[in-house]
Write an enzyme that holds these catalytic residues in place. Sequence first.
Site, mmCIF file in Angstrom:
data_model
loop_
_atom_site.group_PDB
_atom_site.id
_atom_site.type_symbol
_atom_site.label_atom_id
_atom_site.label_comp_id
_atom_site.label_asym_id
_atom_site.label_seq_id
_atom_site.Cartn_x
_atom_site.Cartn_y
_atom_site.Cartn_z
ATOM 1 N N ARG A 21 -64.691 -64.712 0.929
ATOM 2 C CA ARG A 21 -64.151 -64.892 2.278
ATOM 3 C C ARG A 21 -63.591 -63.567 2.801
ATOM 4 O O ARG A 21 -63.480 -62.594 2.074
ATOM 5 C CB ARG A 21 -63.097 -65.996 2.309
ATOM 6 C CG ARG A 21 -61.976 -65.826 1.289
ATOM 7 C CD ARG A 21 -60.672 -66.291 1.820
ATOM 8 N NE ARG A 21 -60.264 -65.560 3.001
ATOM 9 C CZ ARG A 21 -59.699 -64.351 2.963
ATOM 10 N NH1 ARG A 21 -59.493 -63.723 1.825
ATOM 11 N NH2 ARG A 21 -59.342 -63.745 4.086
ATOM 12 N N GLY A 22 -63.225 -63.610 4.105
ATOM 13 C CA GLY A 22 -62.801 -62.387 4.782
ATOM 14 C C GLY A 22 -64.031 -61.842 5.479
ATOM 15 O O GLY A 22 -65.084 -61.670 4.839
ATOM 16 N N ALA A 23 -63.893 -61.600 6.780
ATOM 17 C CA ALA A 23 -65.070 -61.272 7.597
ATOM 18 C C ALA A 23 -65.906 -60.109 7.040
ATOM 19 O O ALA A 23 -67.142 -60.179 7.018
ATOM 20 C CB ALA A 23 -64.624 -60.990 9.020
ATOM 21 N N GLY A 24 -65.251 -59.056 6.589
ATOM 22 C CA GLY A 24 -65.974 -57.887 6.077
ATOM 23 C C GLY A 24 -66.691 -58.193 4.765
ATOM 24 O O GLY A 24 -67.854 -57.828 4.568
ATOM 25 N N LYS A 39 -67.420 -56.162 13.950
ATOM 26 C CA LYS A 39 -66.707 -57.418 14.258
ATOM 27 C C LYS A 39 -66.779 -57.698 15.763
ATOM 28 O O LYS A 39 -66.290 -58.709 16.240
ATOM 29 C CB LYS A 39 -65.239 -57.306 13.847
ATOM 30 C CG LYS A 39 -64.994 -56.880 12.412
ATOM 31 C CD LYS A 39 -64.779 -58.048 11.505
ATOM 32 C CE LYS A 39 -64.602 -57.663 10.056
ATOM 33 N NZ LYS A 39 -63.290 -57.157 9.713
ATOM 34 N N CYS A 75 -52.595 -64.128 7.440
ATOM 35 C CA CYS A 75 -53.804 -64.363 6.651
ATOM 36 C C CYS A 75 -54.020 -63.238 5.632
ATOM 37 O O CYS A 75 -53.047 -62.641 5.150
ATOM 38 C CB CYS A 75 -55.014 -64.538 7.555
ATOM 39 S SG CYS A 75 -56.412 -65.316 6.696
ATOM 40 N N ASP A 118 -61.916 -61.630 13.081
ATOM 41 C CA ASP A 118 -63.209 -62.235 12.766
ATOM 42 C C ASP A 118 -64.207 -61.875 13.850
ATOM 43 O O ASP A 118 -65.360 -61.587 13.567
ATOM 44 C CB ASP A 118 -63.052 -63.737 12.596
ATOM 45 C CG ASP A 118 -62.357 -64.044 11.274
ATOM 46 O OD1 ASP A 118 -63.051 -64.156 10.253
ATOM 47 O OD2 ASP A 118 -61.116 -64.091 11.251
ATOM 48 N N ASN A 160 -59.371 -64.836 15.508
ATOM 49 C CA ASN A 160 -58.882 -64.570 14.153
ATOM 50 C C ASN A 160 -58.262 -65.845 13.581
ATOM 51 O O ASN A 160 -58.204 -66.876 14.265
ATOM 52 C CB ASN A 160 -57.862 -63.430 14.182
ATOM 53 C CG ASN A 160 -57.573 -62.856 12.806
ATOM 54 O OD1 ASN A 160 -58.488 -62.589 12.021
ATOM 55 N ND2 ASN A 160 -56.302 -62.690 12.472
HETATM 56 P P1 RI2 Z 1 -61.250 -58.680 6.871
HETATM 57 C C1 RI2 Z 1 -60.433 -63.927 7.581
HETATM 58 O O1 RI2 Z 1 -61.119 -65.122 7.737
HETATM 59 C C2 RI2 Z 1 -59.153 -63.851 8.364
HETATM 60 O O2 RI2 Z 1 -59.194 -64.513 9.598
HETATM 61 C C3 RI2 Z 1 -59.005 -62.364 8.502
HETATM 62 O O3 RI2 Z 1 -58.093 -61.984 9.505
HETATM 63 C C4 RI2 Z 1 -60.445 -61.982 8.828
HETATM 64 O O4 RI2 Z 1 -61.235 -62.813 7.995
HETATM 65 C C5 RI2 Z 1 -60.805 -60.534 8.670
HETATM 66 O O5 RI2 Z 1 -60.865 -60.169 7.338
HETATM 67 P P2 RI2 Z 1 -61.396 -66.166 6.523
HETATM 68 O O6 RI2 Z 1 -62.693 -65.756 5.875
HETATM 69 O O7 RI2 Z 1 -62.695 -58.474 7.201
HETATM 70 O O8 RI2 Z 1 -60.226 -66.195 5.572
HETATM 71 O O9 RI2 Z 1 -60.355 -57.702 7.564
HETATM 72 O O10 RI2 Z 1 -61.551 -67.503 7.244
HETATM 73 O O11 RI2 Z 1 -61.015 -58.744 5.381
#
Ligand code: RI2
Length: 314
Positions: A15-18, A227, A122, A191, A201
Amino acid sequence: MIEETAEKIRSMEIRGAGLIARAAASALKDFALNVEASGLEEFDRAMKQAAGVLLRTRPTAVSLANAVRMVIRHRAKDLDSARMEVIANAERFIERSLKAVERIGEIGSRRIREGDTILTHCNSTAALAVIERAFRDGKEIRVVATESRPRYQGHLTIKRLDEVGIPTELIVDSAVRSVIEDVDLVVVGADVITANGSLVNKIGTSQIALCAHEARKPFMVAAETYKFSPDTLMGELVEIEERGPEEVLENYREFKHLRVRNPAFDVTPHQYIDVICTEVGAIPPEMSYIIIKEWLGWEISDKEMQTSYFPEKL
Ligand code: RI2
């Protein structure tokens, strides 16, 4: 491999958009390397199908769509060159993505001053890069981290900050307004950034932005250029993922008249955002179109734009 990665993204093991974007790029690379195809057409068809499986996992994250598109696009005229091009695309995306996070840390940390208390929400790799860079540069800082219900990604954030050695306070999401006076600035990840500079986000972000705005505290977004959403240029609305009710209330089935809602993201209007730190610079949200045009290569008049890049239209 594709299905395995897709399942990990769906269940949020990845998880995390990146991270999602890099995992998708890496899965597509392996797929391109191993997929059996008799010719270019069959290869393209297989790649598009694999891309579709990945794209359907988490509908909001544009990083996934941008990554997939950047990876599977090629100009090759034969199967072998297409394979090589796709593999090179994936490697380039992953490398650039990691460098982008580092650069965001460098650029964003310039806005953090000695003694600052930073509120974050988050668990964002990009936002943490900003915070950690400021700390590594010797600034004495503190962090206030929200739990980020229902999945408690805030726990990942406090774990990381603890490892790095940054003094941190953990609060429940609803305590933000109570503590905002103790905070100097807010730093969150993204996101999606839309063409007009609004931020999609983790759920709760927009309430935090509202509190920060009222208290006149700067609100910074840390976001790689992938993004930003080219689709929103053509008026597409960002789909907000609704996740299962069990994430919010385990025994929800015992209720007869209850509907549990679990939107995973919300929208923060650009008026509440002071700066978006990208790897190509710290920009006001109003400049988002420039990022989409200059760095992602999309123009309002783009023909291809009309067809978007969702699975069925790939
Ligand atoms: P990075 C996450 O989503 C959060 O919303 C966080 O702010 C966003 O991704 C960006 O994350 P989720 O996958 O790419 O937990 O900065 O639903 O790590």
